[in-house]
Design a protein around this motif. Structure first.
Motif, mmCIF file in Angstrom:
data_model
loop_
_atom_site.group_PDB
_atom_site.id
_atom_site.type_symbol
_atom_site.label_atom_id
_atom_site.label_comp_id
_atom_site.label_asym_id
_atom_site.label_seq_id
_atom_site.Cartn_x
_atom_site.Cartn_y
_atom_site.Cartn_z
ATOM 1 N N GLY A 25 0.633 -1.157 -0.143
ATOM 2 C CA GLY A 25 -0.129 0.150 0.056
ATOM 3 C C GLY A 25 0.848 1.191 0.052
ATOM 4 N N ARG A 81 0.656 5.644 0.451
ATOM 5 C CA ARG A 81 -0.451 6.428 0.810
ATOM 6 C C ARG A 81 0.242 7.773 0.496
ATOM 7 N N GLU A 88 0.583 11.633 1.341
ATOM 8 C CA GLU A 88 0.086 12.498 2.764
ATOM 9 C C GLU A 88 -0.484 13.774 2.092
ATOM 10 N N SER A 92 -7.861 4.385 -3.367
ATOM 11 C CA SER A 92 -8.699 5.542 -3.023
ATOM 12 C C SER A 92 -8.165 6.782 -3.447
ATOM 13 N N ARG A 115 -6.108 8.774 -2.228
ATOM 14 C CA ARG A 115 -4.784 8.965 -2.135
ATOM 15 C C ARG A 115 -3.807 7.852 -1.701
ATOM 16 N N ASP A 116 -4.474 6.421 -2.007
ATOM 17 C CA ASP A 116 -3.862 5.300 -1.876
ATOM 18 C C ASP A 116 -3.671 4.396 -3.076
ATOM 19 N N TYR A 123 4.792 10.353 0.890
ATOM 20 C CA TYR A 123 4.152 9.290 0.990
ATOM 21 C C TYR A 123 4.976 8.327 1.709
ATOM 22 N N ASP A 168 -2.997 -1.656 5.860
ATOM 23 C CA ASP A 168 -3.084 -0.396 6.467
ATOM 24 C C ASP A 168 -2.287 -0.104 7.835
ATOM 25 N N ILE A 198 1.330 0.651 6.768
ATOM 26 C CA ILE A 198 1.335 2.085 6.578
ATOM 27 C C ILE A 198 1.496 3.167 7.650
ATOM 28 N N ARG A 199 0.957 2.703 8.433
ATOM 29 C CA ARG A 199 0.712 3.811 9.815
ATOM 30 C C ARG A 199 2.164 3.554 10.446
ATOM 31 N N GLN A 208 4.452 5.533 8.850
ATOM 32 C CA GLN A 208 4.514 7.016 9.230
ATOM 33 C C GLN A 208 4.975 7.530 10.529
#
Length: 627
Positions: free
Chosen positions: A243, A245, A247, A287, A289-290, A329, A350, A353-354, A357
């Motif tokens: 994934g 993402r 930002e 999505s 942004r993904d 990202y 998900d 990805i977090r 971050q």
């Protein structure tokens, strides 16, 4: 323009029939003349030989004694005295008889005579004339019947064509159009309609499964594919979801949508370019942004190398303000295998990805807990060794799975599935070892060995008419030597060819349409059916259905999975059925697992399905064991 109704065409056909009849009559008369001349010459020669033989055997014979020696021959009718013109009748002569007279012969007493001989008797002439008349009577009746039938069909076609032509047109424009103009217009409209049907079909696919801005798969497309991989029989030993993402993209979309789309386009281009080393990889926009990447049967090491490569490649993206290039990202990686839950895999991606971050800056993260690490144990050298040894030992195993037709519910054909044993004796599925065989350049040899194995099983089961489908790899389909070998094998075994169904992926038949045209035509002439599988796996045009001799389509499992609750997949099938409406193509489904799916497919009026709902693949030492 002068109107030319079908009545005129019918009269023209009658005229051509008359000309043909005259031509045949002339030919028959010519043939009869030649035949009559031949038999007359033959009868004359036979009579001359008979008289010469009598005169040589009886040199002192008298004229009165001649009938005695000529009576035995049925073709001699009378003897005529050349000087007195007296005729000695040997047998009665009917007026209808066709007779001839020999040249004058001279006896030793200087008397001359001629012999009248029979060429064709009257009863034979009557019989021949009667047979000829009956023949021509039957021929004329048949010609008349055929002509009337053609005329009726032509009238019917004309009325139908003119009604169709005038249905949506201003009748004041062409009150009496030329028939050929009508047919030409209708044919052009048919071609346009087919093109439009293909365009609509592709449009429906695109609207259902593609992101409208970037042209790559959307969330529905991605989840369909992932869900199918998690559930179908051809298990995935190891797969990964990556994934990505971006930002604070929502802010950029609100302020400057054009700049945001330009940046997303750069992301897409770099991601697609980077994934070329993984042909089976799937890229989608999950999505706004993904982005999501789906890969199967790759190692953790390969994933690490890919993520590091993406970090470097994406540095070239031009970042518009107010986005921060230093934390633009983050990437998260989740591993999976067949049997895992879709929601769990997406949740893990998900969470990864977090976690990336939280590390700060542009970074990627993959959980490394022991229970999450799923690796493909063997390297390329070990795979090559295993595959080459299996080829040498003729050790590939054939499994069979039934493809069931809906009505009546019975086996339509069996699909041949390929397996092999690894070093530990574990049975490996094709989805695991075929990508490695492709990398090692051994996939064509495997295809050839599988074909020969199936043919040997056919030879053991000659009494059966059951049909079997076999997958041919893209490499084999594009290899001229393999195609020539395959056609030669089928030519030598025509009965086996009729029992064979060749499966070709939809991607291959669309991407290499021109290269496959001749090969598919050759298979069709040998009565080998063509099945296009993995239909719906990619967003492609369905024009190949009309361009090639296709007999069957098989939907990809991502279309079938939970179809009862996916209206977009049902819409796709309806569109595909519209494309196949004026053909004999039958549509089957692959990956059927539940009663709800089966009931929905029956409502959609599919020809049949294949999957765990009916049976699992079974090994078979002979074809009789595979049922």
């Amino acid at each position: 323009m002068t109107a030319l109704p079908l009545k005129t065409i019918a009269r023209t056909l009658h005229s051509w029939q008359q000309r043909l009849a005259i031509t045949i009559s002339i030919f028959v008369i010519f043939f009869a003349t030649v035949w009559c001349f031949t038999i007359s010459q033959s009868a004359k020669l036979h009579s001359d030989e008979l008289i010469t033989s009598v005169l040589q055997s009886q040199p002192n014979i008298k004229l009165a004694q001649l009938p005695k020696y000529l009576t035995a021959n049925n073709s001699i009718v009378a003897v005529t005295n050349g000087q007195k013109q007296q005729q000695i009748n040997i047998r009665p002569n009917v007026w209808l008889n066709w007779t001839g007279t020999t040249k004058a012969y001279q006896l030793k007493d200087n008397s001359q005579f001629q012999v009248k001989y029979l060429i064709l008797s009257g009863k034979h002439i009557i019989l021949l004339v009667t047979i000829t008349c009956l023949f021509w009577l039957v021929a004329l009746l048949l010609a008349w019947a055929v002509g009337k039938n053609i005329e009726h069909k032509l009238y019917h076609t004309e009325r139908k064509a003119r009604r169709l032509f005038q249905s949506n047109r201003n009748q004041n424009n062409l009150k009496h159009p030329d028939l050929f103009e009508v047919l030409n217009v209708l044919l052009e409209e048919l071609a346009i309609a087919r093109t439009e049907q293909n365009r609509v079909d592709k449009f429906i696919r695109a609207q259902t499964f593609l992101d409208p801005d970037l042209g790559i798969g959307n969330r529905v497309f991605f989840e369909n594919r992932l869900e199918a991989l998690l559930n179908v029989e051809e298990q995935v030993e190891q797969g990964f979801v990556i994934g990505l993402r971006i930002e604070e993209l929502e802010q950029l979309l609100e302020r400057n949508k054009k700049a945001a789309n330009d940046m997303l386009g750069q992301f897409t281009q770099i991601l697609e370019q980077s994934l070329k080393r993984h042909p089976s990889a799937l890229l989608a926009r999950y999505s706004d942004r993904d982005f999501a990447i789906l890969l199967t049967n790759v190692s953790v090491k390969d994933i690490e190398l890919l993520c590091k490569h993406l970090l470097k490649a994406l540095l070239h993206v031009r970042v518009p303000p107010p986005l921060d290039p230093e934390s633009l990202y983050h990437m998260g990686v989740a591993s999976f295998r067949s049997g895992d839950q879709l929601t769990q895999v997406l949740l893990e991606a998900d969470m990864a990805i977090r976690a990336a971050q939280l590390q700060g800056g542009i970074n990627w993260f993959m959980y490394q807990e022991q229970d999450k690490v799923k690796t493909v144990a063997m390297g390329s050298l070990q795979w090559r060794t295993l595959l080459e040894r299996t080829l040498m030992q003729n050790g590939f195993i054939l499994y069979f799975q039934s493809v069931m037709q809906q009505s009546p519910r019975q086996v339509h054909h069996q699909e041949v599935l390929v397996r092999l044993k690894d070093n530990d004796g574990k049975i490996l599925k094709a989805s695991l070892f075929m990508p490695m065989a492709q990398k090692c350049g051994l996939i064509i040899q495997i295809d050839k060995q599988v074909v020969l194995k199936l043919f040997r099983l056919f030879e053991q089961d000659t009494s059966s008419q059951a049909r079997y489908s076999i997958n041919l790899s893209q490499e084999a389909l594009l290899n001229a030597e393999f195609k020539q070998w395959f056609i030669n094998e089928l030519t030598q075994q025509p009965k086996q060819a009729q029992r064979l169904i060749v499966e070709i992926s939809e991607y291959a038949i669309v991407e290499y349409s021109e290269d496959l045209t001749l090969f598919l035509q050759q298979l069709d002439k040998l009565h080998v059916s063509i099945l296009v599988d993995q239909v719906g796996q990619y967003v492609l045009s369905s024009g190949y259905i009309k361009h090639h001799p296709i007999s069957y389509l098989k939907l990809h499992s991502s279309i079938v999975r939970n179809i009862q609750s996916k209206s977009e997949n049902q819409l796709f099938i309806r569109s595909l059925q519209g494309t196949c409406a004026d053909t004999s193509v039958k549509i089957f489904a692959f990956g059927l697992e539940t009663e709800a799916e089966w009931q929905t497919l029956k409502q959609l009026d599919l020809a049949g399905a294949q999957g765990q709902y009916f049976n699992l693949p079974e090994a078979g030492l002979s074809l009789s064991n595979s049922h």
